[in-house]
Enzyme design. Structure first.
Site, PDB file in Angstrom:
ATOM      1  N   THR A  51      -1.279   7.433  -0.456  1.00  0.00           N
ATOM      2  CA  THR A  51      -2.589   7.292  -1.128  1.00  0.00           C
ATOM      3  C   THR A  51      -3.372   6.077  -0.618  1.00  0.00           C
ATOM      4  OG1 THR A  51      -1.702   5.855  -2.846  1.00  0.00           O
ATOM      5  CG2 THR A  51      -1.585   8.241  -3.252  1.00  0.00           C
ATOM      6  N   ASP A  77       4.919  -6.188   9.428  1.00  0.00           N
ATOM      7  CA  ASP A  77       5.927  -5.861  10.447  1.00  0.00           C
ATOM      8  C   ASP A  77       5.857  -6.827  11.620  1.00  0.00           C
ATOM      9  OD1 ASP A  77       6.944  -3.741   9.029  1.00  0.00           O
ATOM     10  OD2 ASP A  77       5.728  -2.238  10.046  1.00  0.00           O
ATOM     11  N   ARG A 126       0.849  -1.189   0.000  1.00  0.00           N
ATOM     12  CA  ARG A 126       0.000   0.000   0.000  1.00  0.00           C
ATOM     13  C   ARG A 126       0.884   1.237   0.000  1.00  0.00           C
ATOM     14  NH1 ARG A 126      -4.696   0.252   4.284  1.00  0.00           N
ATOM     15  NH2 ARG A 126      -2.957   0.746   5.637  1.00  0.00           N
ATOM     16  N   ASP A 141       0.490  -3.412  11.940  1.00  0.00           N
ATOM     17  CA  ASP A 141       0.946  -3.752  10.584  1.00  0.00           C
ATOM     18  C   ASP A 141       1.328  -5.235  10.550  1.00  0.00           C
ATOM     19  OD1 ASP A 141       2.521  -2.105   8.011  1.00  0.00           O
ATOM     20  OD2 ASP A 141       2.935  -4.223   8.410  1.00  0.00           O
TER      21      ASP A 141
HETATM   22  C1  PRP Z   1      -1.063  -4.993   4.312  1.00  0.00           C
HETATM   23  C2  PRP Z   1      -1.860  -6.286   4.362  1.00  0.00           C
HETATM   24  C3  PRP Z   1      -2.674  -6.193   3.103  1.00  0.00           C
HETATM   25  C4  PRP Z   1      -2.947  -4.722   2.986  1.00  0.00           C
HETATM   26  C5  PRP Z   1      -4.365  -4.475   3.418  1.00  0.00           C
HETATM   27  O1  PRP Z   1      -0.002  -5.094   3.467  1.00  0.00           O
HETATM   28  O2  PRP Z   1      -1.041  -7.412   4.450  1.00  0.00           O
HETATM   29  O3  PRP Z   1      -2.011  -6.673   1.958  1.00  0.00           O
HETATM   30  O4  PRP Z   1      -2.045  -4.065   3.865  1.00  0.00           O
HETATM   31  O5  PRP Z   1      -4.714  -3.159   3.228  1.00  0.00           O
HETATM   32  P1  PRP Z   1      -5.812  -2.693   2.178  1.00  0.00           P
HETATM   33  O6  PRP Z   1      -6.992  -3.579   2.352  1.00  0.00           O
HETATM   34  O7  PRP Z   1      -6.093  -1.268   2.575  1.00  0.00           O
HETATM   35  O8  PRP Z   1      -5.218  -2.766   0.801  1.00  0.00           O
HETATM   36  P2  PRP Z   1       1.049  -3.882   3.242  1.00  0.00           P
HETATM   37  O9  PRP Z   1       0.591  -3.000   2.134  1.00  0.00           O
HETATM   38  O10 PRP Z   1       1.324  -3.214   4.560  1.00  0.00           O
HETATM   39  O11 PRP Z   1       2.328  -4.599   2.670  1.00  0.00           O
HETATM   40  P3  PRP Z   1       3.322  -5.648   3.380  1.00  0.00           P
HETATM   41  O12 PRP Z   1       2.564  -6.950   3.548  1.00  0.00           O
HETATM   42  O13 PRP Z   1       4.422  -5.768   2.395  1.00  0.00           O
HETATM   43  O14 PRP Z   1       3.759  -5.086   4.703  1.00  0.00           O
HETATM   44  N1  URA Z   2      -2.422  -3.347   6.737  1.00  0.00           N
HETATM   45  C1  URA Z   2      -2.050  -3.828   7.943  1.00  0.00           C
HETATM   46  O1  URA Z   2      -1.044  -4.557   8.033  1.00  0.00           O
HETATM   47  N2  URA Z   2      -2.789  -3.525   9.011  1.00  0.00           N
HETATM   48  C2  URA Z   2      -3.879  -2.749   8.931  1.00  0.00           C
HETATM   49  O2  URA Z   2      -4.511  -2.486   9.968  1.00  0.00           O
HETATM   50  C3  URA Z   2      -4.242  -2.243   7.678  1.00  0.00           C
HETATM   51  C4  URA Z   2      -3.508  -2.578   6.594  1.00  0.00           C
END
Ligand code: PRP
Ligand code: URA
Length: 209
Positions: free
Chosen positions: A108, A203, A104, A200
């Site tokens: 945005t 993380d 994400r 997150d």
């Molecule tokens: C997190 C999660 C989803 C997304 C959800 O990933 O694992 O993929 O956010 O959010 P959304 O429904 O608003 O799209 P992130 O973008 O943090 O990436 P990562 O897994 O690489 O940390």
């Molecule tokens: N992605 C995450 O990892 N946690 C949230 O709460 C939303 C998006």
């Protein structure tokens, strides 16, 4: 419209509560993710087709049921979806695994694609897209778009925690997709994080913060 299943099993609820706690370590979080994926996967695979086969027990020949073919694909959304793969594979060891890489954009909140590799016969497979969080629904909707563009048809989405906004967005974008969630939370905050959520997921799974 696809169905939304919210798990009320006490073991799942208990383990998700442990995952939410900020004191839960990376090691514990990872182990719990695998356990919850297994428990959720058990129910989400309820409709896998069976076929009758003839086998021989130590006593006699008999007809019994076994899974029909090896036609499942598990597709984690990178990174955090990887936390679900081992649990699902322990149930369906012959499943093929595809990967969709999305993150994400912090400003945005829109998903940005960086990787997509799926089994070549994806169009014939029952596909489980896995990701712990369904927040705005942007990442899940985009991942399922990529999979459909590459021929995927029979798609189920599994996540740990979903916001109502994410469920609505995913249902609108992909009304044919069933959604399995362990917990439905209250809302998104101004940074599009799920409240109360677990923070997150990437993380927490990889210790990157
Ligand atoms: C997190 C999660 C989803 C997304 C959800 O990933 O694992 O993929 O956010 O959010 P959304 O429904 O608003 O799209 P992130 O973008 O943090 O990436 P990562 O897994 O690489 O940390
Ligand atoms: N992605 C995450 O990892 N946690 C949230 O709460 C939303 C998006």
């Amino acid at each position: 419209m696809g169905k939304v299943y919210v798990f009320d099993h006490p073991l799942i609820q208990h383990k998700v509560s442990l995952m939410r706690m900020k004191t839960t370590t990376v090691k514990e979080f990872r182990e719990l993710a695998t356990e919850v994926a297994m428990l959720m996967g058990f129910e989400a695979t309820r409709d896998l087709p069976l076929e009758e086969v003839e086998i021989e027990t130590p006593i006699c020949k008999t007809k019994t049921k076994m899974l029909k073919g090896e036609d499942v694909a598990i597709v984690p959304i990178l990174r955090a979806g990887l936390g679900f793969v081992d649990g699902m594979l322990s149930l369906i060891p012959n499943a093929k695994v595809g990967h969709v890489g999305l993150y994400r954009d912090p400003e945005t909140h829109q998903p940005v694609e960086y990787y997509c590799k799926l089994p070549t016969d994806i169009e014939h497979r029952k596909i489980f897209v896995v990701d712990p969080m369904l927040a705005t629904g942007g990442s899940a909707s985009a991942a399922i778009d990529f999979i459909k563009k590459r021929g995927g048809k029979d798609i189920t989405f599994m996540c740990l925690i979903a916001a109502p906004e994410g469920i609505e967005a995913l249902q609108k974008a992909h009304p044919d997709v069933d959604i399995y969630i362990a917990a439905k939370d209250d809302h998104l905050n101004e940074d599009a994080y799920i409240v109360p959520g677990l923070g997150d997921a990437g993380d927490r799974l990889y210790g990157t913060k």
